[in-house]
Write an enzyme that holds these catalytic residues in place. Structure first.
Site, PDB file in Angstrom:
ATOM      1  N   GLU A   4      44.810  35.447  39.102  1.00 12.69           N
ATOM      2  CA  GLU A   4      45.365  35.725  37.783  1.00 12.69           C
ATOM      3  C   GLU A   4      46.293  36.933  37.759  1.00 12.69           C
ATOM      4  OE1 GLU A   4      40.972  37.083  37.364  1.00 12.69           O
ATOM      5  OE2 GLU A   4      42.105  35.621  38.499  1.00 12.69           O
ATOM      6  N   HIS A  11      34.889  28.298  38.592  1.00 15.58           N
ATOM      7  CA  HIS A  11      33.702  28.714  37.855  1.00 15.58           C
ATOM      8  C   HIS A  11      32.859  27.536  37.357  1.00 15.58           C
ATOM      9  CE1 HIS A  11      35.968  32.501  37.722  1.00 15.58           C
ATOM     10  NE2 HIS A  11      34.757  33.050  37.700  1.00 15.58           N
ATOM     11  N   ASP A  62      36.685  34.847  33.149  1.00 15.59           N
ATOM     12  CA  ASP A  62      37.109  36.174  33.591  1.00 15.59           C
ATOM     13  C   ASP A  62      38.599  36.290  33.910  1.00 15.59           C
ATOM     14  OD1 ASP A  62      36.974  34.721  35.906  1.00 15.59           O
ATOM     15  OD2 ASP A  62      35.489  35.982  36.882  1.00 15.59           O
TER      16      ASP A  62
END
Length: 160
Positions: free
Chosen positions: A15, A35, A44
């Site tokens: 990210e 995830h 997150d």
């Protein structure tokens, strides 16, 4: 300060590279959020960025399925700015950086402010919600069920 990321291989927490003004990637790079595949909510950061860059439906498909996004597909989806052969990656990043640095300081600063504003708004408005959902799913789960195929796939892709 304008930012340029050079992604030199596959990864699961990309990210920060995707949040850069310009993101270059090698042919072998891929992007994913594992995830949900691993039994947790994707809160997150990676899912937030994927939703913003590639759209809600595409992001949902890849997140629910734990599907990696190869570099060429990432370019098509608007996740990365360009895909290059490995031997050209850093040279192109430096070329862009030198071009940017030739512009007046205030122009660089103001341009980055304009281009980064949507990210700042998105993080300020939605990141806390995403993260709270991941924490809630983690706490509410009686156990985290590791998926052997995910671990094997991650090892094969040299993620960890």
């Amino acid at each position: 300060m304008p930012t340029i990321a050079a992604v030199n291989g596959p990864g699961i927490h990309t990210e920060f590279a995707l949040l850069c003004d310009i993101t270059l990637a090698v042919e072998e790079a891929d992007f994913m959020d594992p995830h949900f595949l691993a039994g947790s909510a994707p809160g997150d950061g990676q899912a937030l960025v994927l939703q913003a860059l590639m759209g809600t439906k595409r992001a949902a498909y890849h997140i629910y399925g734990g599907k990696p996004i190869p570099a060429r597909t990432a370019l098509e989806f608007g996740i990365v700015s360009d895909v290059l052969p490995r031997e050209q990656l850093l040279d192109r990043a430096w070329e862009l950086a030198e071009f940017i640095m030739q512009r007046p300081r205030f122009a660089r600063w103001a341009t980055h402010n304009i281009l980064a504003r949507p990210w700042k708004k998105l993080v300020a408005e939605d990141f806390g919600f995403h993260l709270s959902q991941q924490m809630l799913s983690t706490v509410a789960s009686k156990e985290l069920i590791p998926i052997r195929s995910l671990i094997a796939d991650a090892g094969a892709r040299r993620i960890w």
